[in-house]
Scaffold this motif. Structure first.
Motif, PDB file in Angstrom:
ATOM      1  N   GLN A 118      10.205   1.138   2.501  1.00  0.00           N
ATOM      2  CA  GLN A 118      11.171   0.093   2.803  1.00  0.00           C
ATOM      3  C   GLN A 118      10.999  -0.441   4.232  1.00  0.00           C
ATOM      4  OE1 GLN A 118      13.140  -1.135   0.445  1.00  0.00           O
ATOM      5  NE2 GLN A 118      13.884  -2.686   1.845  1.00  0.00           N
ATOM      6  N   LEU A 119      10.685   0.444   5.150  1.00  0.00           N
ATOM      7  CA  LEU A 119      10.591   0.062   6.560  1.00  0.00           C
ATOM      8  C   LEU A 119       9.147  -0.037   7.055  1.00  0.00           C
ATOM      9  CD1 LEU A 119      13.452   2.369   7.897  1.00  0.00           C
ATOM     10  CD2 LEU A 119      13.580  -0.089   7.448  1.00  0.00           C
ATOM     11  N   TYR A 120       8.192  -0.266   6.154  1.00  0.00           N
ATOM     12  CA  TYR A 120       6.782  -0.279   6.559  1.00  0.00           C
ATOM     13  C   TYR A 120       6.466  -1.376   7.566  1.00  0.00           C
ATOM     14  CZ  TYR A 120       5.697  -4.326   3.631  1.00  0.00           C
ATOM     15  OH  TYR A 120       5.646  -5.579   3.093  1.00  0.00           O
ATOM     16  N   GLU A 121       7.243  -2.441   7.593  1.00  0.00           N
ATOM     17  CA  GLU A 121       7.013  -3.518   8.553  1.00  0.00           C
ATOM     18  C   GLU A 121       7.620  -3.195   9.924  1.00  0.00           C
ATOM     19  OE1 GLU A 121       8.597  -6.928   6.535  1.00  0.00           O
ATOM     20  OE2 GLU A 121       6.651  -7.411   5.653  1.00  0.00           O
ATOM     21  N   ALA A 175       7.063  18.700   2.714  1.00  0.00           N
ATOM     22  CA  ALA A 175       7.593  17.333   2.630  1.00  0.00           C
ATOM     23  C   ALA A 175       6.913  16.412   3.635  1.00  0.00           C
ATOM     24  CB  ALA A 175       9.101  17.341   2.852  1.00  0.00           C
ATOM     25  N   ILE A 176       6.688  16.900   4.836  1.00  0.00           N
ATOM     26  CA  ILE A 176       6.020  16.093   5.862  1.00  0.00           C
ATOM     27  C   ILE A 176       4.592  15.780   5.420  1.00  0.00           C
ATOM     28  CG2 ILE A 176       5.127  16.110   8.224  1.00  0.00           C
ATOM     29  CD1 ILE A 176       7.632  17.839   8.940  1.00  0.00           C
ATOM     30  N   ALA A 177       3.878  16.780   4.931  1.00  0.00           N
ATOM     31  CA  ALA A 177       2.489  16.573   4.499  1.00  0.00           C
ATOM     32  C   ALA A 177       2.416  15.608   3.307  1.00  0.00           C
ATOM     33  CB  ALA A 177       1.848  17.913   4.139  1.00  0.00           C
ATOM     34  N   ALA A 178       3.274  15.807   2.321  1.00  0.00           N
ATOM     35  CA  ALA A 178       3.259  14.934   1.147  1.00  0.00           C
ATOM     36  C   ALA A 178       3.621  13.506   1.538  1.00  0.00           C
ATOM     37  CB  ALA A 178       4.236  15.453   0.089  1.00  0.00           C
ATOM     38  N   LEU A 186       2.518   7.826   2.650  1.00  0.00           N
ATOM     39  CA  LEU A 186       2.767   6.688   3.516  1.00  0.00           C
ATOM     40  C   LEU A 186       1.527   6.238   4.289  1.00  0.00           C
ATOM     41  CD1 LEU A 186       6.242   7.736   4.909  1.00  0.00           C
ATOM     42  CD2 LEU A 186       5.760   5.966   3.204  1.00  0.00           C
ATOM     43  N   PHE A 187       0.624   7.134   4.567  1.00  0.00           N
ATOM     44  CA  PHE A 187      -0.569   6.815   5.361  1.00  0.00           C
ATOM     45  C   PHE A 187      -1.830   7.268   4.618  1.00  0.00           C
ATOM     46  CE2 PHE A 187       2.941   8.109   8.214  1.00  0.00           C
ATOM     47  CZ  PHE A 187       3.229   6.856   8.742  1.00  0.00           C
ATOM     48  N   PRO A 188      -2.156   6.594   3.502  1.00  0.00           N
ATOM     49  CA  PRO A 188      -3.262   7.076   2.661  1.00  0.00           C
ATOM     50  C   PRO A 188      -4.648   6.917   3.280  1.00  0.00           C
ATOM     51  CG  PRO A 188      -2.446   4.985   1.860  1.00  0.00           C
ATOM     52  CD  PRO A 188      -1.532   5.405   2.958  1.00  0.00           C
ATOM     53  N   TYR A 189      -4.775   6.148   4.341  1.00  0.00           N
ATOM     54  CA  TYR A 189      -6.109   5.895   4.907  1.00  0.00           C
ATOM     55  C   TYR A 189      -6.315   6.623   6.198  1.00  0.00           C
ATOM     56  CZ  TYR A 189      -5.742   2.314   1.421  1.00  0.00           C
ATOM     57  OH  TYR A 189      -5.559   1.646   0.236  1.00  0.00           O
TER      58      TYR A 189
END
Length: 155
Positions: A105-108, A144-147, A152-155
């Motif tokens: 939701q807040l990616y921008e 949870a942080i790792a998942a 959220l940051f797949p690259y």
């Protein structure tokens, strides 16, 4: 069974339980999304193809509501008499669902997204510390942080 082997067993249960909860959480979100999408698209069948105004306006509300519901549900589970390893597994799923929802939701606005996530992590760690929880509850936060990072940051 001695305390050390019980602790290791609980850690394994938390790992497996967290993975199962994460799979179920994302599957449930997908099913809810498809249900809402089907209801909205069904209402717009008579419209011209390709012209579907406001057809996906529900996504933000669904995503945010789903993340908050999981977070509140995770808190509620800690008041139950369920096994501690199960509570930790639910915590991992609840935090990941919340982080994914707010992260997308807040990616921008990455600074706000990061601030919200850090604030929730800090609150969870303080809460666990005040409740004198065992190590595998903190491990659930790490899961949870790792998942969330992978999501959220797949690259």
């Amino acid at each position: 069974m001695n305390a050390k082997s019980r602790s290791i067993k609980d850690g394994i249960f938390v790992t497996i339980g967290s993975i199962v909860v994460l799979i179920l959480s994302f599957a449930l979100y997908f099913l809810l999304f498809r249900l809402f999408e089907g209801m909205i698209m069904g209402e717009q069948e008579g419209m011209v193809v390709g012209h579907q105004p406001d057809s996906l306006n529900f996504v933000s509300w669904l995503r945010m509501g789903y993340g908050i519901a999981w977070l509140l549900g995770g808190l509620a589970v800690y008041r139950s008499g369920l096994p501690e390893w199960f509570k930790a597994s639910i915590l991992a799923g609840a935090l990941t669902s919340f982080f994914a929802a707010f992260g997308v939701q807040l990616y921008e606005m990455p600074m706000i997204m990061t601030g919200v996530i850090i604030l929730v992590i800090a609150a969870a760690l303080v809460w666990l510390y005040k409740m004198h929880k065992k190590w595998y509850h903190y491990y659930a936060v790490a899961i949870a942080i790792a998942a969330s990072a992978f999501y959220l940051f797949p690259y």
